[in-house]
Design an enzyme around this catalytic site. Sequence first.
Site, PDB file in Angstrom:
ATOM      1  N   ALA A  66       0.868  -1.175   0.000  1.00  0.00           N
ATOM      2  CA  ALA A  66       0.000   0.000   0.000  1.00  0.00           C
ATOM      3  C   ALA A  66       0.906   1.226   0.000  1.00  0.00           C
ATOM      4  O   ALA A  66       2.082   1.143   0.385  1.00  0.00           O
ATOM      5  CB  ALA A  66      -0.888  -0.008   1.231  1.00  0.00           C
ATOM      6  N   GLY A 111       0.464  -5.044   0.789  1.00  0.00           N
ATOM      7  CA  GLY A 111      -0.746  -5.133  -0.034  1.00  0.00           C
ATOM      8  C   GLY A 111      -0.512  -5.858  -1.353  1.00  0.00           C
ATOM      9  O   GLY A 111      -1.454  -6.395  -1.943  1.00  0.00           O
ATOM     10  N   GLU A 114      -0.842  -9.415  -0.511  1.00  0.00           N
ATOM     11  CA  GLU A 114      -2.267  -9.635  -0.210  1.00  0.00           C
ATOM     12  C   GLU A 114      -3.098  -9.710  -1.491  1.00  0.00           C
ATOM     13  O   GLU A 114      -4.014 -10.521  -1.607  1.00  0.00           O
ATOM     14  CB  GLU A 114      -2.777  -8.519   0.714  1.00  0.00           C
ATOM     15  CG  GLU A 114      -2.169  -8.619   2.113  1.00  0.00           C
ATOM     16  CD  GLU A 114      -2.466  -7.409   2.980  1.00  0.00           C
ATOM     17  OE1 GLU A 114      -2.047  -6.296   2.609  1.00  0.00           O
ATOM     18  OE2 GLU A 114      -3.130  -7.578   4.014  1.00  0.00           O
ATOM     19  N   GLU A 134       4.595  -5.104   7.247  1.00  0.00           N
ATOM     20  CA  GLU A 134       3.845  -4.036   7.928  1.00  0.00           C
ATOM     21  C   GLU A 134       4.318  -3.759   9.355  1.00  0.00           C
ATOM     22  O   GLU A 134       4.328  -2.610   9.800  1.00  0.00           O
ATOM     23  CB  GLU A 134       2.341  -4.368   7.945  1.00  0.00           C
ATOM     24  CG  GLU A 134       1.642  -4.225   6.601  1.00  0.00           C
ATOM     25  CD  GLU A 134       1.725  -5.459   5.725  1.00  0.00           C
ATOM     26  OE1 GLU A 134       2.530  -6.358   6.025  1.00  0.00           O
ATOM     27  OE2 GLU A 134       0.976  -5.532   4.731  1.00  0.00           O
TER      28      GLU A 134
HETATM   29  N1  COA Z   1       4.540   3.184  -0.789  1.00  0.00           N
HETATM   30  C1  COA Z   1       4.909   4.352  -1.352  1.00  0.00           C
HETATM   31  N2  COA Z   1       6.004   4.495  -2.102  1.00  0.00           N
HETATM   32  C2  COA Z   1       6.769   3.403  -2.283  1.00  0.00           C
HETATM   33  C3  COA Z   1       6.457   2.162  -1.725  1.00  0.00           C
HETATM   34  C4  COA Z   1       5.283   2.071  -0.947  1.00  0.00           C
HETATM   35  N3  COA Z   1       4.884   0.936  -0.402  1.00  0.00           N
HETATM   36  N4  COA Z   1       7.420   1.271  -2.064  1.00  0.00           N
HETATM   37  C5  COA Z   1       8.297   1.949  -2.830  1.00  0.00           C
HETATM   38  N5  COA Z   1       7.906   3.229  -2.965  1.00  0.00           N
HETATM   39  C6  COA Z   1       8.574   4.306  -3.720  1.00  0.00           C
HETATM   40  C7  COA Z   1       9.800   4.828  -2.988  1.00  0.00           C
HETATM   41  O1  COA Z   1       9.423   5.769  -2.004  1.00  0.00           O
HETATM   42  C8  COA Z   1      10.568   5.429  -4.131  1.00  0.00           C
HETATM   43  O2  COA Z   1       9.986   6.675  -4.469  1.00  0.00           O
HETATM   44  P1  COA Z   1      10.917   7.993  -4.709  1.00  0.00           P
HETATM   45  O3  COA Z   1      11.768   7.635  -5.906  1.00  0.00           O
HETATM   46  O4  COA Z   1       9.934   9.087  -4.991  1.00  0.00           O
HETATM   47  O5  COA Z   1      11.733   8.174  -3.459  1.00  0.00           O
HETATM   48  C9  COA Z   1      10.287   4.479  -5.277  1.00  0.00           C
HETATM   49  O6  COA Z   1       9.086   3.798  -4.944  1.00  0.00           O
HETATM   50  C10 COA Z   1      11.379   3.447  -5.499  1.00  0.00           C
HETATM   51  O7  COA Z   1      11.574   2.754  -4.280  1.00  0.00           O
HETATM   52  P2  COA Z   1      13.014   2.599  -3.568  1.00  0.00           P
HETATM   53  O8  COA Z   1      12.780   2.385  -2.111  1.00  0.00           O
HETATM   54  O9  COA Z   1      13.896   3.734  -3.950  1.00  0.00           O
HETATM   55  O10 COA Z   1      13.538   1.259  -4.256  1.00  0.00           O
HETATM   56  P3  COA Z   1      14.605   0.237  -3.672  1.00  0.00           P
HETATM   57  O11 COA Z   1      14.936  -0.679  -4.797  1.00  0.00           O
HETATM   58  O12 COA Z   1      15.711   0.950  -2.994  1.00  0.00           O
HETATM   59  O13 COA Z   1      13.825  -0.602  -2.539  1.00  0.00           O
HETATM   60  C11 COA Z   1      11.936  -1.810  -1.612  1.00  0.00           C
HETATM   61  C12 COA Z   1      12.751  -1.439  -2.881  1.00  0.00           C
HETATM   62  C13 COA Z   1      10.704  -2.575  -2.090  1.00  0.00           C
HETATM   63  C14 COA Z   1      12.804  -2.687  -0.689  1.00  0.00           C
HETATM   64  C15 COA Z   1      11.532  -0.522  -0.873  1.00  0.00           C
HETATM   65  O14 COA Z   1      10.958   0.375  -1.803  1.00  0.00           O
HETATM   66  C16 COA Z   1      10.535  -0.737   0.239  1.00  0.00           C
HETATM   67  O15 COA Z   1      10.912  -1.214   1.298  1.00  0.00           O
HETATM   68  N6  COA Z   1       9.257  -0.359   0.037  1.00  0.00           N
HETATM   69  C17 COA Z   1       8.237  -0.439   1.036  1.00  0.00           C
HETATM   70  C18 COA Z   1       7.766  -1.856   1.224  1.00  0.00           C
HETATM   71  C19 COA Z   1       6.702  -1.925   2.314  1.00  0.00           C
HETATM   72  O16 COA Z   1       6.971  -1.711   3.466  1.00  0.00           O
HETATM   73  N7  COA Z   1       5.465  -2.269   1.915  1.00  0.00           N
HETATM   74  C20 COA Z   1       4.367  -2.425   2.807  1.00  0.00           C
HETATM   75  C21 COA Z   1       3.608  -1.163   2.916  1.00  0.00           C
HETATM   76  S1  COA Z   1       2.263  -1.351   4.060  1.00  0.00           S
END
Ligand code: COA
Length: 260
Positions: A66, A111, A114, A134
């Site tokens: 999400a 999500g 999910e 989460e």
């Molecule tokens: N919500 C909002 N934005 C998200 C996102 C999320 N769940 N997951 C990734 N993004 C965005 C990042 O903020 C980034 O945006 P920006 O370029 O404007 O800063 C872009 O997507 C690329 O992500 P980034 O984190 O730079 O990529 P990465 O390869 O370094 O890392 C992940 C990849 C998946 C490990 C990391 O993005 C992450 O941990 N995301 C969140 C996962 C999460 O906790 N999901 C559950 C949410 S309830």
Amino acid sequence: MSYNNIRLEVEDGVALVTLNRPEKLNALNAETVGELSRAFDEVADSPQVRGLILTGAGEKAFVAGADIRELAALVPAEAQRYAARGQKVFRRLEEMPKPSVAAINGYALGGGLELAMACTVRVASSQARLGQPEVKLGILPGYGGTQRLPRLVGRGRALDLLLSGEPIDAAEAHRIGLVNYVVPPADLLSFCRQWLRKVLANAPLAVALAMEAVDAGLDAGLEQGLRLEAAAFGVATATEDRREGMQAFLEKRKPAFAGK
Ligand code: COA
């Protein structure tokens, strides 16, 4: 119908729904969930569409969860509505009498996992990573993760993933039964299409009844589930497809099912 954050393409009776915000790793914001809802209605209502594939745009992600920016702004009453709304949309997908395949091309987190779990089956690229992170953000899954994960992989494995928040790779997801197949990235969509083609060659009403019996029976318990199965078996026996299926077997030819 026009969409901003997803693409919906129909080819050969199969809808391909692509989550399309690759710059945000296809994170699900409220607008995207609304678009998914409309797309699922469109797919459910279209007699031409018999099955669907969900995947993510870009190389990296199926759906990275999400949208954390949106989640960060929610007050509790809004958060409850936010979760309930997503749950309803995912349930719509799960209950649809048309088989769905999650083509997990990269990160399926929060999500995203999910959403994949609401599909009928899951196929992962060998580069995918799956998890429910989460608790690392001070929340818990709100789109069905605490309910579908233990149903798919059992209580102990589900709690391991839910409480550690750590992602697993595709091989481990396959080992614990979270995904049905793991394939090379380049083969992902063709494998999913092939799987659907195989299923769609079978009697459509029988397929829909089998999906319903599993879904409703899992929650109703064994006794009620068995009664439901027997009733569905009776209904299937009344179909033209049953006559065609058995006749074709006896005549040593391929059946031509009409979905009647
Ligand atoms: N919500 C909002 N934005 C998200 C996102 C999320 N769940 N997951 C990734 N993004 C965005 C990042 O903020 C980034 O945006 P920006 O370029 O404007 O800063 C872009 O997507 C690329 O992500 P980034 O984190 O730079 O990529 P990465 O390869 O370094 O890392 C992940 C990849 C998946 C490990 C990391 O993005 C992450 O941990 N995301 C969140 C996962 C999460 O906790 N999901 C559950 C949410 S309830």
